[in-house]
Design an enzyme around this catalytic site. Structure first.
Site, short mmCIF file in Angstrom:
data_model
loop_
_atom_site.label_atom_id
_atom_site.label_comp_id
_atom_site.label_asym_id
_atom_site.label_seq_id
_atom_site.Cartn_x
_atom_site.Cartn_y
_atom_site.Cartn_z
N GLU A 128 38.89 24.42 61.69
CA GLU A 128 39.99 23.49 61.48
C GLU A 128 39.61 22.16 62.11
O GLU A 128 39.09 22.14 63.23
CB GLU A 128 41.30 23.97 62.14
CG GLU A 128 41.96 25.12 61.45
CD GLU A 128 43.32 25.48 62.07
OE1 GLU A 128 43.99 24.60 62.65
OE2 GLU A 128 43.68 26.66 61.98
N GLU B 133 43.83 31.11 66.65
CA GLU B 133 44.18 30.41 67.88
C GLU B 133 44.86 31.34 68.88
O GLU B 133 45.96 31.07 69.38
CB GLU B 133 45.07 29.20 67.59
CG GLU B 133 44.32 28.12 66.84
CD GLU B 133 45.06 26.80 66.75
OE1 GLU B 133 46.29 26.78 66.94
OE2 GLU B 133 44.41 25.77 66.49
P1 P53 Z 1 50.02 20.85 62.85
C1 P53 Z 1 49.24 23.44 68.34
C2 P53 Z 1 48.13 22.99 69.02
C3 P53 Z 1 46.89 23.06 68.40
C4 P53 Z 1 46.77 23.59 67.13
O1 P53 Z 1 48.72 21.51 63.50
C5 P53 Z 1 47.87 24.06 66.50
C6 P53 Z 1 49.11 23.98 67.09
C7 P53 Z 1 50.32 24.41 66.37
O2 P53 Z 1 50.84 23.29 65.72
O3 P53 Z 1 47.83 24.67 65.29
C8 P53 Z 1 46.69 24.69 64.48
O4 P53 Z 1 50.30 21.62 61.62
C9 P53 Z 1 46.95 25.85 63.57
C10 P53 Z 1 47.41 25.45 62.21
C11 P53 Z 1 48.10 24.10 62.27
C12 P53 Z 1 47.06 23.07 62.72
O5 P53 Z 1 46.54 23.41 63.98
O6 P53 Z 1 51.07 20.96 63.88
O7 P53 Z 1 45.95 26.82 63.50
O8 P53 Z 1 48.22 26.48 61.71
O9 P53 Z 1 48.71 23.73 61.09
C13 P53 Z 1 47.55 21.65 62.75
O10 P53 Z 1 49.65 19.43 62.53
#
Ligand code: P53
Length: 490
Positions: A386, A197
């Site tokens: 993801e 990211e």
């Molecule tokens: P969590 C922010 C916005 C979009 C994706 O997020 C993001 C974030 C940071 O939170 O992170 C990605 O755990 C990232 C992962 C993360 C996942 O999205 O806040 O690549 O490390 O865990 C989900 O629910």
């Protein structure tokens, strides 16, 4: 049937959110280790002891003041230090992934496990061997590793030594780290992602409180360094093993205009350029896009470049484009009162969608849209690395067994798999799908355990209490059937 033979079904984690073992076998610290737990509404902090010996909680991106040292405070909890103990339990987890039928497992290499402070000339052998064992075991189980080289875990030693990614020297340190990875794991790993990211630095600029011109200047400059680091990694990866495929990784929430007011259409497109295309275009096309000038001018940004930088970018274009997709957002130039709030989510509410418990808009058609738009733009293979629903889960005891009934998660995933199916039928070259947090792990945004994504439940709470035992959720068997039928039985 849409999904091609050999489609890479799997799941994804990152070292810092999964492994724990934060100070074992020579691993050095990264910022996440000193970041406290938060909630949807209360932020996470970093903690240190200042020059006078006073304990301090500061914003999660705050720099360490002169004379201070990073410290764990007694009244705080640091969820990433233990995480879900993947460092000791990865074999059991890989077995569970194999049982689900995973073809691929996306994980990251902890930079500070290999280079504890980031500055060492030679890697820490214990760290190198840890990942070798893991990759070897995965291959024995028929699971292809998809490895992220950096997932929000720059060693803290590099902050101290040279102030982090704002300093060009980080490129050389990164190059030393990735060269080690490509050499050590040659033949064990073929799919690599450079920087997780990478565009988050721009899309989170408002949330991190650095939305001044100086903040933009610093962010665009550090991104320039990361683009160079990534481009060099691509070249080194190819030079060491011609079979390596090296990709980029972009956070790709869909961005929609709130109304058909042309001003909204333009604002949404400009937001998309700033938040997603800017980084993807540099990494796929190997050059800064035309609209970069507009983005820079808006904040009086002047990027310091060396003569050969643009050649490095041009020579280090990625082989495939990967992205995270959880939700969509709405952009408008109009005043709105009906807004959404969640971690990292703001703006107008989309009345056509429903929202998760953490305020993220659930939007499977947005994934189809993303896939079609991104493939049309880049014309290289895509991968959704993801996706998933962060939700509360409840464990129930049935016939002496622990169970989690998670129809909400199955429903979310099923709809997103269907969206991929449609996009593939419409011509998109999609290599694979690795839903996030296939085994429960620590949320990046909030630091919570209770925001769970997994097919596998982990007994751990937000105070660090729990056995860390694993159990299968209903979604485990749903995904097993989905994979076995190559996406036909949903
Ligand atoms: P969590 C922010 C916005 C979009 C994706 O997020 C993001 C974030 C940071 O939170 O992170 C990605 O755990 C990232 C992962 C993360 C996942 O999205 O806040 O690549 O490390 O865990 C989900 O629910």
């Amino acid at each position: 049937m849409a999904f091609p033979e050999g489609f890479l079904w799997g799941g994804a984690v990152s070292a810092g959110q999964y492994e724990g073992g934060w100070n074992e076998d020579g691993r050095g610290p990264c910022r996440m280790d000193y970041t406290t737990g938060g909630t949807r509404t209360s932020p996470r902090f970093v903690t240190y002891v200042d020059a006078e010996g006073k304990p301090v909680k500061a914003g999660r991106e705050a720099p360490l003041p002169a004379g201070a040292r990073w410290a764990s405070l007694d009244d705080c909890y640091y969820p990433n230090q233990v995480a879900v103990d993947g460092y000791h339990r990865w074999r059991e987890d890989v077995d569970l992934f194999a049982e689900m039928g995973f073809k691929v497992f996306r994980m990251s290499i902890g930079w500070s496990r290999l280079f504890p402070t980031g500055t060492e000339a030679e890697p820490n052998r214990a760290g190198v061997e840890f990942y070798r064992e893991m990759f070897t075991y995965m291959r024995e189980k028929g699971i292809e590793p998809l490895v992220t080289l950096m997932h929000f875990d720059t060693p803290l030693g590099l902050d101290e030594a040279c102030g982090g990614w704002g300093n060009r020297e980080l490129i050389d340190h990164f190059v030393r780290f990735v060269t080690t990875c490509f050499l050590e794991y040659k033949g064990l790993v073929h799919y690599w992602l450079t920087i997780n990211e990478i565009n988050n630095a721009l899309s989170l600029i408002d949330f991190l409180g650095n939305a001044s011109d100086e903040g933009y200047q610093a962010t665009y400059q550090l991104l320039h360094h990361q683009f160079l680091a990534s481009a060099k990694a691509v070249q080194i990866g190819h030079a060491i093993d011609a079979d390596n495929k090296v990709g980029c990784m972009i956070a790709s929430a869909a961005t929609y205009p709130h109304t058909c007011d042309p001003a909204d259409i333009l604002a949404a497109e400009h937001k998309r350029q700033e938040n997603a295309y800017y980084c993807g275009d540099v990494q796929v096309f190997g050059a800064y896009p035309t609209y970069a000038k507009r983005l820079w001018d808006a904040h009086d940004v002047h990027i310091k470049m060396e003569e050969t930088d643009l050649d490095v970018l041009a020579e280090g274009v990625v082989d495939f484009y990967t992205f995270s997709y959880y939700n969509s957002n709405v952009v408008t130039t109009h005043e709105v009162t009906d807004t959404v709030g969640g971690n990292f989510q703001v703006g107008a509410r989309n009345e056509y969608l429903t929202y998760s418990d953490w305020g993220w808009a659930m939007d499977p058609m947005g994934l189809q849209w993303q896939l079609e738009v991104l493939y049309d733009r880049y014309q290289i293979p895509l991968m959704v690395v993801e996706n998933g629903l962060g939700a509360f889960d409840e464990v129930v005891e049935e016939a002496g067994e622990k169970r989690v009934h998670d129809p909400y998660r199955i429903d979310y995933l099923r709809q997103h798999v269907r969206a991929m199916e449609t996009a593939i039928a419409n011509g998109v070259d999609l290599w694979g799908y690795t839903p996030w947090g296939c085994v429960d792990l620590v949320s990046m945004g909030t630091g919570e355990m209770r925001k769970r994504y997994g097919f596998v439940y982990v007994d751990m709470d937000d105070e660090g209490k729990g056995t860390l035992d694993r159990c299968r959720k209903d979604s485990f068997w749903w995904y097993q059937r989905c994979i076995a039928s190559n996406g036909a039985e949903l």
